[in-house]
Design a protein around this motif. Structure first.
Motif, PDB file in Angstrom:
ATOM      1  N   THR A  15       0.820  -1.224   0.000  1.00 19.83           N
ATOM      2  CA  THR A  15       0.000   0.000   0.000  1.00 19.83           C
ATOM      3  C   THR A  15       0.846   1.262   0.000  1.00 19.83           C
ATOM      4  N   GLY A  16       2.109   1.135   0.367  1.00 19.78           N
ATOM      5  CA  GLY A  16       2.965   2.305   0.483  1.00 19.78           C
ATOM      6  C   GLY A  16       2.651   3.149   1.691  1.00 19.78           C
ATOM      7  N   LYS A  17       1.908   2.565   2.639  1.00 19.41           N
ATOM      8  CA  LYS A  17       1.516   3.292   3.845  1.00 19.41           C
ATOM      9  C   LYS A  17       2.146   2.645   5.074  1.00 19.41           C
ATOM     10  N   GLN A  18       2.816   3.449   5.885  1.00 16.14           N
ATOM     11  CA  GLN A  18       3.407   2.921   7.106  1.00 16.14           C
ATOM     12  C   GLN A  18       2.362   2.659   8.186  1.00 16.14           C
ATOM     13  N   ASP A  19       1.211   3.314   8.063  1.00 13.92           N
ATOM     14  CA  ASP A  19       0.131   3.128   9.043  1.00 13.92           C
ATOM     15  C   ASP A  19      -1.179   2.956   8.279  1.00 13.92           C
ATOM     16  N   PRO A  20      -1.409   1.771   7.680  1.00 12.95           N
ATOM     17  CA  PRO A  20      -2.566   1.567   6.807  1.00 12.95           C
ATOM     18  C   PRO A  20      -3.915   1.796   7.488  1.00 12.95           C
ATOM     19  N   TYR A  21      -3.963   1.638   8.816  1.00 13.62           N
ATOM     20  CA  TYR A  21      -5.222   1.807   9.543  1.00 13.62           C
ATOM     21  C   TYR A  21      -5.354   3.197  10.162  1.00 13.62           C
ATOM     22  N   ARG A  22      -4.530   4.124   9.739  1.00 12.73           N
ATOM     23  CA  ARG A  22      -4.537   5.459  10.349  1.00 12.73           C
ATOM     24  C   ARG A  22      -5.922   6.112  10.312  1.00 12.73           C
ATOM     25  N   LYS A  23      -6.594   6.052   9.186  1.00 17.64           N
ATOM     26  CA  LYS A  23      -7.917   6.668   9.046  1.00 17.64           C
ATOM     27  C   LYS A  23      -8.909   6.056  10.036  1.00 17.64           C
ATOM     28  N   GLU A  24      -8.911   4.735  10.113  1.00 19.00           N
ATOM     29  CA  GLU A  24      -9.840   4.055  11.028  1.00 19.00           C
ATOM     30  C   GLU A  24      -9.503   4.349  12.480  1.00 19.00           C
ATOM     31  N   LYS A  25      -8.221   4.440  12.785  1.00 24.58           N
ATOM     32  CA  LYS A  25      -7.790   4.750  14.154  1.00 24.58           C
ATOM     33  C   LYS A  25      -8.272   6.137  14.579  1.00 24.58           C
TER      34      LYS A  25
END
Length: 275
Positions: A15-25
Motif C-alpha cells: 500500500t505504500g503506507k506505514q500506518d494503513p489503519y490510520r484513518k480508522e484509528k
C-alpha cells in the motif's frame, strides 16, 4: 501473531503506507472522545468504570461486524456502552482487582494498551489509578500494527484538551509512556526494548488489554489482570467465554492470573476455581 506481523509488513509495502489503519484509528479515537464526555461526569463506581474500559474495545472501524452494526444503528456504540454498565462480567475477578489495585498501597503498574479507540477510555481510567498513588507505565507499539495504539499515538492523545490531568501526572512522573518494541498484535517479548523489559521486571502488576495481549503474555512471572472482550473462536476456546451475539454487548472479562501460573484449561475455569 508473529505470522500476522509478517503479513502486515507486506500490506505496508504493497500500500505504500506505514500506518494503513490510520484513518480508522483516528475515526475511532474521535468517536471515543465524544462518548467519554457522556460518562466522565457520572458518579460511576469502580466496577462500572472497568466495564466501560473493557467495552471500549467495540469502538473499532476496522471490524466488519461493528461497521455493519453501525450502518443499521448509528447509536450502536453509545447504546452498547450503556448496556455494558448493567451487564455482568463473564469472568469476574473484581475482588482481586479491588484488593491488589484499588485498595492497595501505591504500586508500579504496567498497562499494555490495545486498540486506538478504546485507549481514550484507558487514559481516563489510568488518570484515576494515578490519583490513587500508583505509578503507571503505559506501553504502546513502537511502529503501527493493525489499529493498535503506538507510542506516538499515546503522546497525541495526551495532548488533547480532555487529558490535562494526565499531562500533569506525566510531568510529575506518575504516568509514563514507553514502547514495547513489538511489531505485531499483542506483546512479543522477543522484540522487547530494554526499556520495556526493565519496566516488566520492576512492575508489581501487569494490566493487559485486549485479546492479543491475552494470547501473548500468559506465563509472565508477574501478577496479571486481563481486561478484554471475548470475540471469535480463538478467544472462546482460550477464555471459555462464548459471547451472546444477540446482545448489544456480552463477554466482558476481568480475569486475574498470579505470577508464574500457566493456564492448563481456560481462563474461566481457572478464575472460577480461585473464586
Amino acid at each position: 501473531e508473529e505470522i500476522w506481523g509478517a503479513i502486515f509488513e507486506m500490506v505496508k509495502l504493497s500500500t505504500g503506507k506505514q500506518d494503513p489503519y490510520r484513518k480508522e484509528k483516528l475515526a475511532a479515537r474521535q468517536t471515543a472522545y465524544l462518548l467519554i464526555h457522556q460518562f466522565q461526569d457520572q458518579d460511576l463506581d469502580w466496577i462500572e468504570r472497568l466495564k466501560l474500559v473493557i467495552a471500549g474495545n467495540l469502538i473499532d472501524y476496522s471490524n466488519t461486524r461493528v461497521v455493519n452494526n453501525l450502518s443499521h444503528n448509528p447509536r450502536y456504540f453509545e447504546e452498547s456502552l450503556l448496556v455494558a454498565l448493567s451487564s455482568d462480567f463473564s469472568i469476574n475477578c473484581f475482588s482481586q482487582f479491588q484488593e491488589y489495585v484499588i485498595e492497595a498501597s501505591p504500586k508500579r503498574l504496567v498497562w499494555l494498551i490495545d486498540n486506538d479507540g478504546e485507549s481514550i477510555f484507558d487514559m481516563w481510567f489510568i488518570e484515576q489509578l494515578a490519583e490513587l498513588g500508583h505509578q503507571v507505565v503505559v506501553v504502546g507499539k513502537q511502529e503501527p500494527a493493525s489499529n493498535d495504539t503506538t507510542l506516538a499515538d499515546l503522546h497525541e492523545i495526551s495532548r488533547s484538551p480532555e487529558f490535562q490531568k494526565l499531562r500533569d501526572q506525566m510531568r510529575y512522573g506518575h504516568v509514563t509512556f514507553i514502547a514495547s518494541g513489538s511489531a505485531t498484535i499483542g506483546t512479543n517479548l522477543n522484540q522487547s526494548t530494554s526499556e520495556f523489559a526493565n519496566a516488566l521486571l520492576d512492575a508489581d502488576i501487569i494490566i493487559a488489554k485486549g485479546q492479543g495481549n491475552f494470547f501473548t503474555t500468559q506465563g509472565l512471572k508477574k501478577d496479571t489482570f486481563y481486561l478484554l472482550l471475548s470475540k471469535g473462536i480463538t478467544s472462546e476456546e482460550s477464555t471459555g467465554v462464548i459471547a451472546d451475539r444477540s446482545k448489544a454487548i456480552d463477554g466482558l472479562i476481568l480475569g486475574y492470573v498470579p505470577a508464574n501460573v500457566r493456564l492448563e484449561n481456560t481462563l474461566k475455569d481457572y478464575c472460577q476455581q480461585q473464586n
